[in-house]
Enzyme design. Structure first.
Site, PDB file in Angstrom:
ATOM      1  CD  GLU A 146      -2.807  -1.384   0.151  1.00 44.64           C
ATOM      2  OE1 GLU A 146      -3.176  -0.350  -0.413  1.00 44.64           O
ATOM      3  OE2 GLU A 146      -3.192  -2.527  -0.166  1.00 44.64           O
ATOM      4  CG  LEU A 147       2.114   3.224  -3.016  1.00 42.50           C
ATOM      5  CD1 LEU A 147       1.791   4.547  -3.712  1.00 42.50           C
ATOM      6  CD2 LEU A 147       3.292   2.554  -3.707  1.00 42.50           C
TER       7      LEU A 147
END
Length: 479
Positions: A146-147
């Site tokens: 999710e970065l």
């Protein structure tokens, strides 16, 4: 020339079945096979297969000029192999063109980078091996779950040999800076940092079909016009989004496929942008400065922080209980236990327990199979309890009851004494013959009485002599 960097996240979690309290200790299968199979089949038909075909057609049409990148989680690859092997074949065909880069990430799309470095490195290594085995390429750029990114996470990625990492262009981190430049890690400057342009990305990923949006409908002409309005000094636009945007989040009826089909042509015809992959961006551009991110950021929700997964006590408790087992899991080599250990780390299980129902409530509700966060928490903790029981059987010695310890009796028999049917019972050394004991006591008493008599006789003979001596002394003194 300026650059557009397209990155797509491909991820599917292993969804958990409804696991009751009474299943704990009795049933060790945790997954909803029907849901996983049907959802994967549905998303493959609506998104993965048609979009891969579209990307392949674009590469065939524009050659090396059109370039894209993917990160495909290990849990998604495992389900492709189980339920839709043709999806893997379509990705292989894309990679074979040389215009597609596959990024590294954690195998189970986990949050391990936030808690356990050893587990994090293990999962990234495992994922890289799987990518090499399936596609014949070794990832050189990294995308964490999710970065999620911080200076420390970037440093770990650099230690593993990655030259670039992708993360969110969060406003509270950037301040006045623009995400349209290349940056580097604040601890290890060798690691290049690409930042997502969230406005341009979300125009496609979230707002494309929103008829209430003032810019609806979004056309390729309008989008390229926005690209051209970006300051010419800004070198790149990083468009990061879920791959499921095409056909699953934005249905085919919205025109999303036609938009993507015509976008490259519009870019090449009416702008000075070209397409690059993350590794090519890292090689081609120099970072303008270091980006300082002391606390983790992500691409989730308005806050761009970790509260989508670790924002309440339910999530924190589940997360702590899971990773408290990490040290013991390092000693385990049971393949079934290791598989479940990784799948239970998937970040989606904590996302389902989120209680944020304000700005991004609709997004959370869309992805959540549970009616309430509490239900998601109870289901997960029941499964985790059963998993811990299995782990205890392997990694801990059997518990001995203290009552057994108290009743422990030392046998009088030597260990070497073997008694077989039909043979005469051997008398152990510790056991003594009662007759011999009685005889010894009688002899001892006789010896004692004889000794006493001798002493008495000696005393009786010694007394007269002492009396004679005293009388002799008195007579001498009178004289």
């Amino acid at each position: 020339m300026r650059t557009i960097c397209f990155y797509f996240q491909v991820h599917q979690p292993f969804r958990l079945r409804r696991y009751r309290f009474f299943d704990i200790g009795n049933d060790h299968h945790y997954y909803d096979d029907f849901a996983n199979r049907t959802i994967m089949r549905k998303v493959a038909d609506k998104c993965y297969l048609p979009t891969n075909q579209l990307m392949y057609d674009l590469i065939q049409e524009y050659g090396n000029r059109f370039r894209i990148s993917y990160s495909i989680s290990g849990t998604a690859l495992d389900q492709f192999e189980m339920y839709c092997p043709e999806v893997i074949e379509s990705f292989k065909r894309l990679v074979s063109t040389g215009c597609v880069e596959i990024l590294g990430e954690t195998y189970s799309h986990s949050l391990s980078a936030l808690r356990n470095k050893e587990e994090f490195v293990s999962q990234v290594t495992l994922h890289s091996k799987k990518i090499e085995r399936l596609f014949g390429v070794k990832p050189t750029s990294f995308r964490n779950t999710e970065l999620i990114y911080s200076d420390g996470i970037g440093e770990m990625a650099a230690e593993m040999g990655f030259k670039a990492i992708l993360t969110e262009g969060a406003k509270h981190v950037l301040g006045w800076k623009s995400p349209n430049f290349l940056y580097c890690n604040a601890i290890n400057p060798k690691l290049k940092v690409l930042l997502k342009n969230f406005r341009m990305s979300d125009d496609i990923a979230f707002r494309f079909s929103n008829k209430g949006w003032s810019e609806w409908p979004l056309t390729t002409e309008k989008y390229v016009k926005w690209l051209n309005e970006i300051d010419p000094k800004q070198e790149m636009v990083n468009l990061f989004m879920d791959y499921e945007t095409f056909g699953e989040h934005q249905w085919a009826e919205t025109g999303i496929f036609e938009f993507m089909r015509h976008l490259p042509k519009q870019v090449f015809s009416n702008s000075n942008f070209e397409f690059m992959t993350p590794s090519e961006v890292a090689d081609h551009f120099d970072p303008v400065s270091a980006i300082h991110v002391p606390y983790p950021i992500s691409w989730a929700d308005e806050e761009r922080d970790l509260t989508a997964w670790l924002g309440n006590e339910l999530q924190d408790d589940a997360f702590d209980n899971l990773y408290n087992l990490a040290d013991r899991m390092r000693l385990v080599d049971d393949p079934d236990l290791l598989r479940d250990w990784r799948y239970l780390q998937t970040s989606d299980h904590f996302y389902y327990q989120c209680t944020k129902w304000f700005s991004d409530g609709d997004v959370h509700k869309y992805f959540n199979p549970y009616d309430t966060p509490y239900e998601a928490f109870i289901n997960y903790m029941n499964i985790l309890s059963d998993f811990e029981i299995r782990l205890n059987k392997i990694s801990e010695p059997a518990v001995v009851s203290p009552f057994v310890e108290r009743k422990k009796v030392v046998s009088i028999f030597k260990p070497s004494t073997i008694i077989r049917p039909g043979t005469e019972l051997l008398m152990p050394e510790m056991v003594q013959d009662p007759k011999r004991i009685a005889k010894k006591k009688t002899v001892k008493k006789a010896a004692v009485s004889k000794k006493v008599k001798v002493k008495t006789k000696v005393k009786a003979e010694a007394k007269p002599k002492s009396a004679t001596k005293s009388k002799t002394k008195k007579a001498v003194s009178k004289k």
